[in-house]
Design a protein around this motif. Structure first.
Motif, PDB file in Angstrom:
ATOM      1  N   ARG A  76       0.837  -1.198   0.000  1.00 11.69           N
ATOM      2  CA  ARG A  76       0.000   0.000   0.000  1.00 11.69           C
ATOM      3  C   ARG A  76       0.877   1.255   0.000  1.00 11.69           C
ATOM      4  O   ARG A  76       1.934   1.280   0.621  1.00 11.69           O
ATOM      5  N   ASP A  77       0.414   2.286  -0.665  1.00 13.69           N
ATOM      6  CA  ASP A  77       1.192   3.509  -0.833  1.00 13.69           C
ATOM      7  C   ASP A  77       1.296   4.275   0.480  1.00 13.69           C
ATOM      8  O   ASP A  77       0.271   4.628   1.095  1.00 13.69           O
ATOM      9  N   VAL A  78       2.506   4.551   0.925  1.00 17.99           N
ATOM     10  CA  VAL A  78       2.736   5.240   2.202  1.00 17.99           C
ATOM     11  C   VAL A  78       2.245   6.681   2.134  1.00 17.99           C
ATOM     12  O   VAL A  78       1.635   7.179   3.095  1.00 17.99           O
ATOM     13  N   PHE A  79       2.491   7.361   1.027  1.00 17.00           N
ATOM     14  CA  PHE A  79       2.059   8.755   0.912  1.00 17.00           C
ATOM     15  C   PHE A  79       0.542   8.869   1.058  1.00 17.00           C
ATOM     16  O   PHE A  79       0.044   9.751   1.780  1.00 17.00           O
ATOM     17  N   ALA A  80      -0.210   7.994   0.396  1.00 19.94           N
ATOM     18  CA  ALA A  80      -1.670   8.034   0.496  1.00 19.94           C
ATOM     19  C   ALA A  80      -2.131   7.780   1.924  1.00 19.94           C
ATOM     20  O   ALA A  80      -3.065   8.424   2.409  1.00 19.94           O
ATOM     21  N   ARG A  81      -1.454   6.874   2.620  1.00 20.29           N
ATOM     22  CA  ARG A  81      -1.843   6.572   3.998  1.00 20.29           C
ATOM     23  C   ARG A  81      -1.430   7.705   4.943  1.00 20.29           C
ATOM     24  O   ARG A  81      -2.103   7.947   5.946  1.00 20.29           O
ATOM     25  N   ILE A  82      -0.349   8.394   4.636  1.00 19.36           N
ATOM     26  CA  ILE A  82       0.043   9.558   5.422  1.00 19.36           C
ATOM     27  C   ILE A  82      -1.003  10.664   5.285  1.00 19.36           C
ATOM     28  O   ILE A  82      -1.407  11.298   6.267  1.00 19.36           O
ATOM     29  N   VAL A  83      -1.446  10.897   4.056  1.00 19.24           N
ATOM     30  CA  VAL A  83      -2.426  11.949   3.791  1.00 19.24           C
ATOM     31  C   VAL A  83      -3.730  11.671   4.524  1.00 19.24           C
ATOM     32  O   VAL A  83      -4.278  12.546   5.210  1.00 19.24           O
ATOM     33  N   TYR A  84      -4.238  10.443   4.403  1.00 21.79           N
ATOM     34  CA  TYR A  84      -5.491  10.109   5.086  1.00 21.79           C
ATOM     35  C   TYR A  84      -5.279   9.939   6.587  1.00 21.79           C
ATOM     36  O   TYR A  84      -6.201  10.148   7.380  1.00 21.79           O
ATOM     37  N   GLY A  85      -4.074   9.553   6.994  1.00 20.12           N
ATOM     38  CA  GLY A  85      -3.765   9.483   8.416  1.00 20.12           C
ATOM     39  C   GLY A  85      -3.800  10.853   9.066  1.00 20.12           C
ATOM     40  O   GLY A  85      -4.214  11.005  10.225  1.00 20.12           O
ATOM     41  N   ALA A  86      -3.378  11.885   8.324  1.00 23.42           N
ATOM     42  CA  ALA A  86      -3.458  13.260   8.814  1.00 23.42           C
ATOM     43  C   ALA A  86      -4.911  13.653   9.068  1.00 23.42           C
ATOM     44  O   ALA A  86      -5.235  14.296  10.071  1.00 23.42           O
ATOM     45  N   ARG A  87      -5.778  13.256   8.146  1.00 23.79           N
ATOM     46  CA  ARG A  87      -7.211  13.557   8.325  1.00 23.79           C
ATOM     47  C   ARG A  87      -7.755  12.884   9.581  1.00 23.79           C
ATOM     48  O   ARG A  87      -8.467  13.515  10.377  1.00 23.79           O
ATOM     49  N   SER A  88      -7.416  11.617   9.794  1.00 23.66           N
ATOM     50  CA  SER A  88      -7.890  10.896  10.975  1.00 23.66           C
ATOM     51  C   SER A  88      -7.402  11.563  12.259  1.00 23.66           C
ATOM     52  O   SER A  88      -8.174  11.784  13.201  1.00 23.66           O
ATOM     53  N   SER A  89      -6.109  11.885  12.300  1.00 27.57           N
ATOM     54  CA  SER A  89      -5.532  12.485  13.505  1.00 27.57           C
ATOM     55  C   SER A  89      -6.155  13.841  13.810  1.00 27.57           C
ATOM     56  O   SER A  89      -6.482  14.136  14.965  1.00 27.57           O
ATOM     57  N   LEU A  90      -6.323  14.675  12.792  1.00 24.37           N
ATOM     58  CA  LEU A  90      -6.859  16.017  13.017  1.00 24.37           C
ATOM     59  C   LEU A  90      -8.335  15.983  13.386  1.00 24.37           C
ATOM     60  O   LEU A  90      -8.787  16.768  14.233  1.00 24.37           O
ATOM     61  N   VAL A  91      -9.098  15.096  12.763  1.00 27.89           N
ATOM     62  CA  VAL A  91     -10.523  14.996  13.105  1.00 27.89           C
ATOM     63  C   VAL A  91     -10.693  14.621  14.571  1.00 27.89           C
ATOM     64  O   VAL A  91     -11.489  15.224  15.300  1.00 27.89           O
ATOM     65  N   ILE A  92      -9.933  13.645  15.026  1.00 28.02           N
ATOM     66  CA  ILE A  92     -10.030  13.211  16.419  1.00 28.02           C
ATOM     67  C   ILE A  92      -9.517  14.293  17.368  1.00 28.02           C
ATOM     68  O   ILE A  92     -10.166  14.616  18.371  1.00 28.02           O
ATOM     69  N   ALA A  93      -8.353  14.875  17.050  1.00 34.84           N
ATOM     70  CA  ALA A  93      -7.770  15.892  17.928  1.00 34.84           C
ATOM     71  C   ALA A  93      -8.656  17.136  18.011  1.00 34.84           C
ATOM     72  O   ALA A  93      -8.899  17.665  19.109  1.00 34.84           O
ATOM     73  N   LEU A  94      -9.144  17.614  16.884  1.00 34.58           N
ATOM     74  CA  LEU A  94      -9.979  18.818  16.885  1.00 34.58           C
ATOM     75  C   LEU A  94     -11.341  18.545  17.509  1.00 34.58           C
ATOM     76  O   LEU A  94     -11.875  19.385  18.243  1.00 34.58           O
ATOM     77  N   GLY A  95     -11.908  17.365  17.233  1.00 31.87           N
ATOM     78  CA  GLY A  95     -13.186  17.008  17.845  1.00 31.87           C
ATOM     79  C   GLY A  95     -13.074  16.920  19.353  1.00 31.87           C
ATOM     80  O   GLY A  95     -13.931  17.439  20.091  1.00 31.87           O
ATOM     81  N   ALA A  96     -12.020  16.265  19.835  1.00 31.24           N
ATOM     82  CA  ALA A  96     -11.809  16.159  21.278  1.00 31.24           C
ATOM     83  C   ALA A  96     -11.542  17.521  21.897  1.00 31.24           C
ATOM     84  O   ALA A  96     -11.986  17.807  23.015  1.00 31.24           O
ATOM     85  N   THR A  97     -10.828  18.384  21.176  1.00 32.11           N
ATOM     86  CA  THR A  97     -10.535  19.722  21.696  1.00 32.11           C
ATOM     87  C   THR A  97     -11.807  20.555  21.833  1.00 32.11           C
ATOM     88  O   THR A  97     -12.000  21.254  22.839  1.00 32.11           O
ATOM     89  N   VAL A  98     -12.679  20.481  20.832  1.00 31.34           N
ATOM     90  CA  VAL A  98     -13.940  21.232  20.887  1.00 31.34           C
ATOM     91  C   VAL A  98     -14.790  20.762  22.059  1.00 31.34           C
ATOM     92  O   VAL A  98     -15.310  21.580  22.847  1.00 31.34           O
ATOM     93  N   LEU A  99     -14.946  19.438  22.207  1.00 33.48           N
ATOM     94  CA  LEU A  99     -15.761  18.906  23.299  1.00 33.48           C
ATOM     95  C   LEU A  99     -15.123  19.191  24.656  1.00 33.48           C
ATOM     96  O   LEU A  99     -15.817  19.578  25.613  1.00 33.48           O
ATOM     97  N   THR A 100     -13.809  19.030  24.752  1.00 30.32           N
ATOM     98  CA  THR A 100     -13.096  19.318  25.996  1.00 30.32           C
ATOM     99  C   THR A 100     -13.238  20.779  26.386  1.00 30.32           C
ATOM    100  O   THR A 100     -13.468  21.113  27.555  1.00 30.32           O
ATOM    101  N   THR A 101     -13.094  21.671  25.406  1.00 30.20           N
ATOM    102  CA  THR A 101     -13.192  23.104  25.679  1.00 30.20           C
ATOM    103  C   THR A 101     -14.591  23.474  26.159  1.00 30.20           C
ATOM    104  O   THR A 101     -14.749  24.243  27.119  1.00 30.20           O
ATOM    105  N   ALA A 102     -15.613  22.928  25.499  1.00 26.20           N
ATOM    106  CA  ALA A 102     -16.991  23.220  25.895  1.00 26.20           C
ATOM    107  C   ALA A 102     -17.250  22.775  27.331  1.00 26.20           C
ATOM    108  O   ALA A 102     -17.779  23.543  28.151  1.00 26.20           O
TER     109      ALA A 102
END
Length: 290
Positions: A76-102
């Motif tokens: 499997r292509d590492v670059f493609a997994r890095i790109v989609y891995g960034a999306r996964s990490s940011l969605v979780i981190a930003l979602g948790a940050t919004v809920l934590t902040t609230a």
């Protein structure tokens, strides 16, 4: 504040890298289409099956077709997994940050302004959650509650243990601010407690909350990566930087690039957020600690 940060070359570099990763996550489908490989597509021609699945060629199979190489064993292509891995990490981190902040802001304001039994109850809950072995509990809960899409479950579990840290700071600042002259004036003019909390006290907490949010995001990115590394985070084949690092353990002796590439992306993103948070704190509180 923005101009101050942009004048700082280190802060500007961190902002640039964070913006690059965010853009990469947002435009993931387009970027992957341009690269020619999706993160779930196997390329058996890129690995040497006679040698146990080691990528063909040097540097982990880096080539004009696979820009960052391929995943050992699967191709499997590492670059493609890095790109989609960034999306996964940011969605979780930003979602948790919004809920934590609230949660942190609401409970911190309630405890700090109303005091008494409200403060005692909220403070005891905060102390319990802060003293609890959060990582062990996260592993237990995530292992016991399987889900097709673990992102939302991760956001909730991380937030449950994250909000007390912000709430404690908001509580302390609220207790100080409620004794200030402008709050007394609002109280004397007949303003309700809700009005005082949300129009007089909360606006004065914006800088503190902003700094805490900036420092919380890298912590949650690291938490998601750690949980995925331990096998209780995002489930395969969903791309995740932590999951890629975990799967590289069996290969890093012969294919070190498969460990170094996601490790470098993760380390630089966490470092950028932490440095930016520190610079932001210095800009907000010039006389504060560095």
């Amino acid at each position: 504040m923005t101009r101050t940060l942009l004048r700082d070359p280190v802060a500007a570099a961190c902002l640039g890298y964070i913006a690059l990763i965010v853009l990469m996550a947002v435009c993931a489908p387009l970027i992957v289409r341009i690269s020619g490989w999706n993160p779930y597509e196997f390329d058996q021609s890129a690995i040497d099956s006679d040698l146990g699945g080691i990528p063909a060629g040097s540097w982990g199979g880096i080539s004009g077709s696979h820009w960052l190489g391929v995943e050992p064993g699967s191709g499997r292509d590492v670059f493609a997994r890095i790109v989609y891995g960034a999306r996964s990490s940011l969605v979780i981190a930003l979602g948790a940050t919004v809920l934590t902040t609230a949660l942190g802001v609401v409970f911190g304001l309630l405890a700090g302004y109303f005091g008494g039994r409200t403060d005692m109850l909220i403070s005891r809950v905060m102390e319990f959650l802060m003293a609890f072995p959060a990582l062990i509990f996260m592993i237990a809960v995530l292992s016991a509650l399987p889900a097709e899409d673990r992102r939302y479950l991760l956001i909730v579990v991380i937030s449950v243990f994250g909000w007390p840290y912000l709430a404690r700071i908001v509580r302390g600042q609220t207790m100080s601010l409620k004794e200030r002259e402008f709050v007394e004036a609002a109280r004397a003019s007949g303003a309700s407690r809700t009005t005082i909390v949300f129009t007089e006290i909360l606006p004065n907490l914006r800088s503190t909350i902003l700094v805490m949010v900036t420092l919380a995001i890298p912590g949650y990115i690291g938490t998601e990566a750690g949980l995925s590394f331990l096998g209780v985070g995002l489930a395969p084949p969903t791309p995740s930087w932590g999951q890629m690092i975990a799967s590289s353990v069996n290969w890093y002796a012969v294919v070190p690039t498969y460990f170094l590439v996601p490790g470098a992306f993760l380390a630089l993103l966490v470092l950028s957020f932490m440095v930016l948070g520190d610079r932001l704190r210095t800009a907000v509180e010039p006389g504060g600690r560095s």
